[in-house]
Design an enzyme around this catalytic site. Sequence first.
Site: not given
Length: 406
Positions: A74, A281, A283
């Site tokens: 990430c 994000d 993820h």
Amino acid sequence: MDAATLTYDTLGFGEFDDFPETSEPVWILGKEFNALTEKEDILSHVTSRLWFTYRKNFPPIGGTGPTSDTGWGCMLRCGQMILGEALVRRHLGRDWRWVRGQSQREDYVGILNAFLDKKDGYYSLHQIAQMGVGEGKSIGQWYGPNTVAQVLKKLTVFDSWSRLAVHVAMDNTVVIEEIKRLCMPWLDYGGAACVDLQGGMPERNGCLEGACALAEEETALWKPLLLLIPLRLGLSDINEAYIETLKQCFQLPQSLGVIGGKPNHAHYFIGYVGEELIYLDPHTTQPAVEPCEDSQVPDDTYHCQHPPCRMHICEIDPSIAVLSFFSDAHQGFFCRTEDDFDDWCMRFRKLSHTRAGLPMFELVDCQPSHFACSVDILNLNPDFSDSDRLERFFDSEDEEFEILSL
């Protein structure tokens, strides 16, 4: 952990909070918006940012390594996003917008190709992971903001198309002299020009002085600067005294945002509204992408097409990296000299003298005498890294991810 294995096809607008109806200003990467009247402009602006997420089924890293970065990549993806934003501004301009299905510009395709998950991409996950080995990070190990900053600095050396100068400001200090030497190497150490633009470039010992490898017309330019400032704004939680200053950094026109987040859970923060930070994000696991036969890139999955995520600013991890960009390009606020950098210095000093919050770092004209390493070692030698000295402050590894096999 289920959220980390979602594919792009399972993401829908219903799973994300719509952007708030508020009269408070919305700041995204130096641009101000009105949420009540400019919601479509906000979403277009966010969607136009390059969105790099976990991928799966790409060629093994190093030939025998992982074929997915789910659970560990990430922060690497956040580094790609913030560097991608710098390259978009460098080659496409600050006001460039992505439109789904629209024919792609050559420069845009060139930028996206540099990030595809393959070993020969300038800024691919493969390159970042393998370059991180030199920073003491094994492939598959989580990175902190400082490691990402050092790796990006090394990789940009090989990108002759973008010709970026990358400066990692150490010890919470930005030294103006260091940056100007880096971005204008044809100047002498006192700031006087070593290049006579009317009569050509002078010689010393039979060799062209300063930027001898550059074309004459390039010597008048400010080498585009990517400034990375690794910071720690607290111990386990962010010190509230820094919150207003952090928010104001998103108002600076040179802002590229912030990478950081919760421990071992990185995000790319691009702005704020009220007390909430706006972020992209990484993820989400998506299949790896291959270019088409005509060299175009199927790019829908590289742009976040749902409302952006938000997080209360007090939830952010205190270990972050703040980034800015200064270019010689013509578009928007960019300029061909160091004026843009001088403007950033002026704006930051103005912020430092307000009572809204504590300054997050120090801005000085010359290198402080207590600095242990010289500027040449820290920022002009692409093979040297000072990350080991700061790793204990910026790269927390008390918690580990579970690496999923997909």
